[in-house]
Design an enzyme around this catalytic site. Sequence first.
Site, PDB file in Angstrom:
ATOM      1  N   HIS A 165      -4.416   2.504  -3.494  1.00 45.64           N
ATOM      2  CA  HIS A 165      -4.615   1.690  -2.286  1.00 45.64           C
ATOM      3  C   HIS A 165      -3.456   1.854  -1.308  1.00 45.64           C
ATOM      4  CE1 HIS A 165      -1.559  -1.244  -3.561  1.00 45.64           C
ATOM      5  NE2 HIS A 165      -2.058  -1.152  -4.778  1.00 45.64           N
ATOM      6  N   SER A 239      -4.389   5.185   3.350  1.00 43.33           N
ATOM      7  CA  SER A 239      -3.179   4.841   4.087  1.00 43.33           C
ATOM      8  C   SER A 239      -1.912   5.224   3.318  1.00 43.33           C
ATOM      9  CB  SER A 239      -3.206   3.342   4.426  1.00 43.33           C
ATOM     10  OG  SER A 239      -2.238   3.020   5.379  1.00 43.33           O
ATOM     11  N   ASP A 385      -8.727   3.746  14.840  1.00 49.28           N
ATOM     12  CA  ASP A 385      -7.661   3.259  13.964  1.00 49.28           C
ATOM     13  C   ASP A 385      -6.421   2.959  14.807  1.00 49.28           C
ATOM     14  OD1 ASP A 385      -5.645   2.883  12.027  1.00 49.28           O
ATOM     15  OD2 ASP A 385      -6.644   4.239  10.636  1.00 49.28           O
ATOM     16  N   HIS A 413      -8.881   1.050  10.821  1.00 50.37           N
ATOM     17  CA  HIS A 413      -8.136   1.334   9.597  1.00 50.37           C
ATOM     18  C   HIS A 413      -8.828   0.777   8.355  1.00 50.37           C
ATOM     19  CE1 HIS A 413      -4.466   2.847   7.812  1.00 50.37           C
ATOM     20  NE2 HIS A 413      -4.292   1.734   7.152  1.00 50.37           N
TER      21      HIS A 413
END
Length: 444
Positions: A165, A239, A385, A413
Amino acid sequence: MIRWLICTATRQSADAVSSIATTAVFALLDILDALLCYIYALLDALLEGKAGSTVSCYCYGKRERTEKSCRTSETIHDRGNQWRKLLMGAEEFLGLNNRSTGKEGGKEASVKQGGGSKAKGGRWSDCNCESCVSWEREDGRKLHVVAEKSTLHPLEKAEAVIFLHGFQSSSSLWTETVFPNLSESAKANYLFFAVDLLGFGDSPKPRDSLYRLEDHVEMIERSVIQQFNLDSFHLVAHSMGCIIALALASKYPSSTKSITLVAPPYFSASSGEKASRIMMNRLAGKRLWPFLSFGSSVMTWYEHVGRTICFIVCRNHRTWERVFKFLTRKREVPFLIRDLTRHTHHSAWHTMHNVICKGAEYLDSYLQDIRTAEIPILVVHGSKDQIVPLECSFHIKSAIPFADVRTIPGANHGTVIVGREIHFTREIEATWDASRVRKQDLRT
């Protein structure tokens, strides 16, 4: 012509007002952060005694910086607060500067492992719930991992997929979006691991870890690769997790079967400025709008303001969750909200600087390793984003010409995954299957 002149004048006036407001707000934050430095120094000494001195702030750390030994980011030591520099100069002139000089970034902390610590208990300003202090237990030195086993193949036969993540998130990003939408074929042929990175979610949050890129990689090795004896795996990351995924792929090029990067932060360092500085200024530059960018800049530039916010929000995450449930009459807090509080200031602060900023210095090397190994790579990015600009993915395409870069119109995002879960899941499944077919072809 008159209308054009009026529009131009209006736009220039708005820009001037915005510039003045930005300068004023961040000047106030500079002063506040400098004052909070003294307040926290006093509180730490009173509430923690000697233990507090071993986890000092970085306001005074530049003079005895030991980057070569601990590999921390230069951005964590020098963030350009003029008020702090004035106070430091006054202290030196008056002979009052006996403050700790950043041992947290020095040799004492650098010898500690990512999952261990000599200090006992969490900081007084951090939450001390079970998951937050799990690192104290001998069995708490591994990450929290959610595993989904193959319905067809045993562990040693199924192909593994590791999900990583992003910043201030957790494994819930994947277990709440991708896992429920996996096809029957994927469930039969793959083994899935969604990881809570060190310092986030339900994983340990050791107070003395520097949360460097190598610490995160080491904990994934220990908690997933070694724990489950994986000899090959696919990587899916969002990310900040993309930086860690690239580090893993660079370290295990022959074991990595494919990489999926979602909104990867990667900027070209061709300007001559250090990559860590470029990353901080582009992702967390001092600006008021959009609000998420303002929040990122505050939490990146202001160590003590950020600690105060975490003291109010993260330290009391259980209370805020109960309040949310009471007000909304819901049994569960949405994972996107819950994850924002499931970290300590110490873990978030160091991860921001030592992974996102410092990690930028290694990305060119990692991408070169991936290009040499010809690892299939899919890059997915939202066209709107506002956190990681779309240009980052095109920079990856320049570094790895065979990368498959896909732009999602209108997605930001978060909505590059959330809100299009089924389509996104099918995209990454196709990437795994293509790699599996390629592997079978090589065997024949």
